[in-house]
Enzyme design. Sequence first.
Site, PDB file in Angstrom:
ATOM      1  N   GLY A  13      -0.398  -1.956   4.502  1.00  0.00           N
ATOM      2  CA  GLY A  13       0.100  -0.588   4.689  1.00  0.00           C
ATOM      3  C   GLY A  13       0.874  -0.520   5.994  1.00  0.00           C
ATOM      4  N   ARG A  74       1.860  -5.106  -0.521  1.00  0.00           N
ATOM      5  CA  ARG A  74       0.492  -5.527  -0.840  1.00  0.00           C
ATOM      6  C   ARG A  74       0.685  -6.786  -1.678  1.00  0.00           C
ATOM      7  NH1 ARG A  74      -2.526  -2.263   2.287  1.00  0.00           N
ATOM      8  NH2 ARG A  74      -2.171  -0.050   1.934  1.00  0.00           N
ATOM      9  N   ASP A 105      -6.586  -5.799   8.380  1.00  0.00           N
ATOM     10  CA  ASP A 105      -7.598  -6.792   8.031  1.00  0.00           C
ATOM     11  C   ASP A 105      -7.108  -7.889   7.054  1.00  0.00           C
ATOM     12  OD1 ASP A 105     -10.371  -7.533   8.235  1.00  0.00           O
ATOM     13  OD2 ASP A 105     -10.505  -6.944   6.131  1.00  0.00           O
ATOM     14  N   THR A 127      -2.503  -0.869  11.711  1.00  0.00           N
ATOM     15  CA  THR A 127      -3.038  -0.187  10.533  1.00  0.00           C
ATOM     16  C   THR A 127      -3.558   1.173  10.943  1.00  0.00           C
ATOM     17  OG1 THR A 127      -4.872  -0.091   8.962  1.00  0.00           O
ATOM     18  CG2 THR A 127      -5.188  -1.563  10.818  1.00  0.00           C
ATOM     19  N   ASP A 129      -5.800   2.716   9.654  1.00  0.00           N
ATOM     20  CA  ASP A 129      -7.249   2.795   9.416  1.00  0.00           C
ATOM     21  C   ASP A 129      -8.076   2.499  10.681  1.00  0.00           C
ATOM     22  OD1 ASP A 129      -6.542   3.255   6.809  1.00  0.00           O
ATOM     23  OD2 ASP A 129      -6.833   1.179   6.181  1.00  0.00           O
ATOM     24  N   ASP A 131      -9.368  -0.248  11.516  1.00  0.00           N
ATOM     25  CA  ASP A 131     -10.587  -0.919  11.060  1.00  0.00           C
ATOM     26  C   ASP A 131     -10.701  -2.383  11.496  1.00  0.00           C
ATOM     27  OD1 ASP A 131      -8.565  -1.860   9.474  1.00  0.00           O
ATOM     28  OD2 ASP A 131      -9.602  -1.583   7.572  1.00  0.00           O
ATOM     29  N   ARG A 173      -9.490   3.886   4.367  1.00  0.00           N
ATOM     30  CA  ARG A 173     -10.098   2.836   3.528  1.00  0.00           C
ATOM     31  C   ARG A 173     -11.609   2.865   3.722  1.00  0.00           C
ATOM     32  NH1 ARG A 173      -8.738  -3.180   3.013  1.00  0.00           N
ATOM     33  NH2 ARG A 173      -8.757  -3.062   5.284  1.00  0.00           N
TER      34      ARG A 173
END
Length: 324
Positions: A13, A74, A105, A127, A129, A131, A173
């Site tokens: 993303g 992706r 990730d 990202t 996110d 994460d 996510r």
Amino acid sequence: MKIDKIAVLTSGGDGQGMNTVINILVRIASLRETKIFGVLNGYRGLYNDEFVELKNSMVENISSLGGTILKTARFEEFKNDAVVEKSAQNLKNREIDALIVIGGDGSYKGGKALRDKGINVILIPGTIDNDLRYTHKCLGFDTAVNNASKYIENVKQTMSSLNRGVVFEVMGRYCGDIALYSAVSTACDILAIPEKPITEEELIEKVNYCVKNKNKAPTIVIAEKMFDVREIAMKLTEKTGVDFKYSIVGYIQRGGAPSVEDKSLAMQYAVRAMELVNDGIFNRAVGMKNNKVFDEDIDVALNAEYDFNYDLLNLFYLLNYKKD
Ligand code: F6P
């Protein structure tokens, strides 16, 4: 080691600040007379050998642009060893000395797979996110929270005027950071995140608690994948007597110009990445902790423990203990 040619790709993303990194990398490469290539369309483009040489003139006005001029993809196929092998070979055929990957990730795992094929890799966290556990800050996160917060504020105003409750779904996510930070910044009432899951019954209980304390329009922020927001809004309306709407914040979070924070982060990450390349230090992931840029071995970064901001979560609970 003399570095003649490097390449950069963005993967997964997109996140705001990716273009800022590209801009800085190209400018530094040009100062050092190092050739820099952009790989188009993330790992898919690497596999398909889609390279374009980047020049200062091509990146002049991109620093404040959302998205990524290199495009991204992706590309699940990159989990396949033969795909990684061919991609690594493309880099070797072009005599690329190092590849800089900007992503989250999955992109980091791809970078590690390339490292295992003998490619010199530098990873930059990008990202929304947030994460990646080894770093406090990923590119795009701050902008995404700002975008989500603005959206939530707007919707809250109209909902509260009609005494309606609202359930917001934000991205992230499997990480609750966007939900937590946007809920705190917009003074929402209830939060559902993977780091602190909540049952449907508890949600109903919390809404009833809000109503009992004279909050007729409770606002709930839910990290994606926790609940079906449409269903939960209907259920809350049925069980609490408050008219609940739902609102999926969606891709607005991932678009638009990077915030000042993301741009400044991007600049620091890009500079550190180029320092590493220049010093011939590879297979590192750059990050930020307590406002200091650092770099870490890729394996250490990927295995880092989760450093979730429980202090902020507790602050959220404290502020929502009682409303007059
Ligand atoms: O990883 C960024 C992200 O926006 C997540 O928050 C979300 O789950 C996912 O991407 C959506 O992916 P896509 O744009 O491929 O549907």
